[in-house]
Structure formats: structure tokens, C-alpha cells
Design a protein around this motif. Structure first.
Motif, mmCIF file in Angstrom:
data_model
loop_
_atom_site.group_PDB
_atom_site.id
_atom_site.type_symbol
_atom_site.label_atom_id
_atom_site.label_comp_id
_atom_site.label_asym_id
_atom_site.label_seq_id
_atom_site.Cartn_x
_atom_site.Cartn_y
_atom_site.Cartn_z
ATOM 1 N N ASN A 247 43.886 2.620 43.000
ATOM 2 C CA ASN A 247 43.245 3.779 43.637
ATOM 3 C C ASN A 247 43.935 4.209 44.915
ATOM 4 O O ASN A 247 43.826 5.366 45.322
ATOM 5 N N LEU A 248 44.614 3.281 45.579
ATOM 6 C CA LEU A 248 45.146 3.547 46.907
ATOM 7 C C LEU A 248 46.665 3.563 46.901
ATOM 8 O O LEU A 248 47.296 2.720 46.277
ATOM 9 N N PRO A 249 47.271 4.524 47.616
ATOM 10 C CA PRO A 249 48.720 4.431 47.844
ATOM 11 C C PRO A 249 48.982 3.299 48.824
ATOM 12 O O PRO A 249 48.291 3.146 49.821
ATOM 13 N N HIS A 250 49.962 2.476 48.536
ATOM 14 C CA HIS A 250 50.231 1.341 49.397
ATOM 15 C C HIS A 250 51.673 0.912 49.226
ATOM 16 O O HIS A 250 52.405 1.469 48.426
ATOM 17 N N SER A 251 52.071 -0.074 49.994
ATOM 18 C CA SER A 251 53.438 -0.565 49.954
ATOM 19 C C SER A 251 53.571 -1.607 48.854
ATOM 20 O O SER A 251 52.905 -2.640 48.881
ATOM 21 N N TYR A 252 54.417 -1.329 47.890
ATOM 22 C CA TYR A 252 54.588 -2.218 46.753
ATOM 23 C C TYR A 252 55.644 -3.278 47.047
ATOM 24 O O TYR A 252 56.567 -3.076 47.836
ATOM 25 N N ASP A 253 55.501 -4.411 46.392
ATOM 26 C CA ASP A 253 56.540 -5.432 46.437
ATOM 27 C C ASP A 253 57.827 -4.838 45.869
ATOM 28 O O ASP A 253 57.819 -4.200 44.812
ATOM 29 N N ALA A 254 58.933 -5.044 46.579
ATOM 30 C CA ALA A 254 60.187 -4.393 46.187
ATOM 31 C C ALA A 254 60.622 -4.784 44.780
ATOM 32 O O ALA A 254 61.090 -3.937 44.004
ATOM 33 N N ALA A 255 60.479 -6.066 44.440
ATOM 34 C CA ALA A 255 60.897 -6.516 43.114
ATOM 35 C C ALA A 255 60.016 -5.908 42.020
ATOM 36 O O ALA A 255 60.506 -5.553 40.946
#
Length: 380
Positions: A247-255
């Protein structure tokens, strides 16, 4: 189709004295996958493999039968620990079809592109030989957008379009208060989906997709790190379609981010709302005798509502009419019910905004930890 597939009848006998059950199960699951992949890649038949660690006594090579591989890291257990200890998940038939999903053209096109990857995989990877450079052609998709915008419905529709069952899970279903159980649940989910040839759908996946903690300070942080590591392995070894919803835009794990495709879901515009209203007012519904097009136009003018809001507004108006023993559902009932639903959602959005601020603060703290920085207010 390919002339070879990863083996599914590899068994592991033995036990690892003193090892946590969850960690031992993960080790067995990983070795099972590696053996199956190795056998498939090299087109091997049945074989046996014996392995010792430390000073444990040799295990007789005559004990395993000729149709399985035996891996014995300790004393004999006599049964496949992988099959015995990993949880089993059951796939279900999809609840929706693609023609029931109302989405903007660009969102629908993006969804169809993701589905097409699975449809053309046998041609591209088996007939055209690209499985030699990509043994496990899978596609991982993240459906992101506000609640009620059709993410779960689209996941069901994608599975239906592919003629597959769908395996439903939430992150809360996979997490556990017991150390090592969460990663084991994740392994069980993907192995179950592979056996049942199902689409994987993981809802509420924000935390699972976020950056890993560089310096875990709590057991829960270590557990989610282990689950993210296990997820990366699953994304690289699973053959098929994996769908996440957040539901939320967030910072994803790069891998993880490097393995994801994103499909954005937004609140419908006026044209979308009109189409959704049309699909939610069936012919049997006892509407008052007015122009259906006029009714659709009036209802579509109410903005700021999702597809779920519209569904709940129709149900609420119908239940209210039945309770009052009204013979017809009027335009006024539908409009009133929709405006009430929008008002409720506005209240929930305000509450959700406060929650999102808290979640955003936690994510920022997680990002600092993932980069090796101490939380705000602390020094090295």
C-alpha cells in the motif's frame, strides 16, 4: 516444454544434533534445491550422495534405496526432514476473471505484459533455448497503490488468465514468534506453489521488500533479515509468477528491487468509476425506474472513491433497502451510501496518515541501520 526439470523426488535422511530445527530445515531445503537443479542441468538419473561433517561415523551406502539421494549430516533419521518439517500451503481457484477487473489502460497493459512473460516462457526458454542462460525463468511483480484499488482482484485475475490456482499469503501469515520459523514458512510457501503449479500472491509485503538491517538490534529484525535472504533465493529459483501487494511507497531492498517489476494502482477516474458502477449494479438488482445511463453518470460524479468503496456502497444500500422492506433501491440510497462510504474512508485516511508517519519513521530508521548508521539520537 523442456526435456528436463528440477527433480522433485530428492530426499534427505539424517539429523543434525544440536542444531535449531528451523535452521536445519532451511539447510535441508537449500541442499534439496541445489541437488535438484544440478541433476536437471546435467540430465542425471538417480544417484546417492553421502556427506559427513566432523567426526560422525560413516553411514552405510547400502541403506538408501536406488531411487533417492541420501544426505546424512549426522545420525540417521530415516525420513525426509524437508518433507516432514516444512509447512504445506494450499492453493485455491481464483475468484475473479480478467474481464471483471476495471483498470486504466496503462495499468492493464502493464499487467498483461507481466502475464505474457509466463505465457511465452515455454517458447522462449525451452524451444528457443534460453533456459541455458536462465534455468529458472520467473517474474516477480509488485502491485502498489492505495487500499481498495484492485490489487488482490488483479492477482486472482492473472492466475485465472494463466489457468493456474493462486496461493494466498500475507506477511503476517509467514512471520512467527519462534526463531527460524518465518524463513521456513517462506520456503514452504514457494515449494508448495511449485508442487501445485500455482501463482504466488503475498499481500501486505512492505516490510518483506524493504531494506535489510545492517545491524539488527532485535530478534524480530534478525528474523525479517533472514526472510529477505530466503526471499532472494526463492525469486531466483522459482519457475512462474510471483505477485506482491503493498500500500505504501517505500525504499526497497536493492537486491530485491533489481528483481521486481512494478504495476501502479490508483483511485479510478470518472470513466473508471462509471465502468466499476456498471459492473456492480447487476440486472437482478431492483433499481427504481430511471435511466440507467443517468444513474451511472450521477454516481460516477462522486470522486475520491475506490472500487472497494463502490462495492461496499452498493451492498450497504441493498441491505438497508431490504431491512426497511423497500421494494426498490433508489438513486438517493446509492448516492447517500456512497457519500457515507467516502466520509468513512476520509476518516480512515486521516488515521492511516498518522500510522503512515509512524511507518515512515520506522523505515527511515531501518534505512539508517541498513547503511550502518546508528538511530537518530545515538552515537557510535
Amino acid at each position: 516444454m523442456s526435456s528436463f526439470r528440477k527433480s522433485t523426488n530428492t530426499s534427505i535422511d539424517g539429523s543434525i544434533p544440536g542444531a535449531p530445527a528451523g535452521e536445519a530445515a532451511l539447510l535441508r531445503a537449500r541442499i534439496t534445491d541445489l541437488i535438484g537443479e544440478f541433476a536437471a542441468k546435467n540430465r542425471l538419473g538417480s544417484f546417492q550422495l553421502l556427506l559427513r561433517h566432523g567426526d560422525s561415523p560413516p553411514i552405510s551406502e547400502s541403506r538408501p534405496d536406488n531411487n533417492s539421494s541420501a544426505f546424512a549430516p549426522g545420525q540417521s533419521g530415516g525420513q525426509s526432514a524437508t518433507k516432514e518439517e516444512l509447512p504445506e500451503f494450499i492453493a485455491i481457484e481464483p475468484n475473479y476473471r480478467l474481464d471483471q477487473v476495471v483498470l486504466p489502460a496503462n495499468t492493464l497493459d502493464r499487467l498483461l505484459d507481466c502475464i505474457s512473460f509466463v505465457e511465452v516462457a515455454p517458447l522462449v526458454f525451452d524451444v528457443w533455448g534460453l533456459r541455458a542462460i536462465e534455468p529458472h525463468p520467473s517474474i516477480a511483480v509488485n502491485f502498489r497503490g492505495p487500499p481498495g484499488t484492485g490489487k488482490s482482484m488483479a492477482a486472482h485475475a492473472a492466475a485465472d488468465h494463466l489457468g493456474k490456482k493462486i496461493m494466498l499469503s500475507r506477511l503476517s501469515d509467514l512471520e512467527s514468534k519462534y526463531h527460524g520459523q518465518g524463513p521456513k514458512n517462506l520456503v514452504g510457501l514457494f515449494q508448495s506453489a511449485a508442487r501445485q503449479n500455482a501463482v504466488v500472491f503475498i499481500d501486505e509485503a512492505e516490510s518483506l521488500l524493504s531494506r535489510r538491517f545492517a545491524q539488527p538490534e532485535q530478534a524480530a529484525e534478525s528474523a525479517i533479515n533472514s526472510m529477505r535472504t530466503e526471499l532472494l533465493m526463492a525469486l531466483d529459483s522459482f519457475d512462474g509468477l510471483i505477485i506482491f501487494a503493498s500500500n505504501l511507497p517505500h525504499s526497497y531492498d536493492a537486491a530485491i528491487e533489481s528483481r521486481l517489476l512494478h504495476v501502479d494502482f490508483d483511485l479510478p477516474d470518472r470513466e473508471g468509476r462509471r465502468a466499476i458502477w456498471r459492473t456492480h449494479l447487476p440486472a437482478k438488482l431492483p433499481l427504481e425506474n430511471i435511466s440507467f445511463d443517468r444513474l451511472l453518470n450521477r454516481l460516477a460524479d462522486i470522486d475520491g472513491v475506490s472500487g472497494r468503496d463502490i462495492k461496499l456502497a452498493v451492498i450497504s444500500a441493498a441491505v438497508g433497502a431490504a431491512r426497511r422492506k423497500a421494494k426498490l433501491i433508489t438513486e438517493k440510497m446509492l448516492i447517500s451510501s456512497t457519500e457515507l462510504q467516502r466520509s468513512n474512508q476520509s476518516t480512515l485516511s486521516n488515521e492511516r496518515g498518522i500510522q503512515n508517519q509512524d511507518i515512515a519513521a520506522r523505515i527511515k530508521t531501518q534505512i539508517r541501520r541498513s547503511e550502518g548508521d546508528p538511530p537518530k539520537g545515538q552515537s557510535n
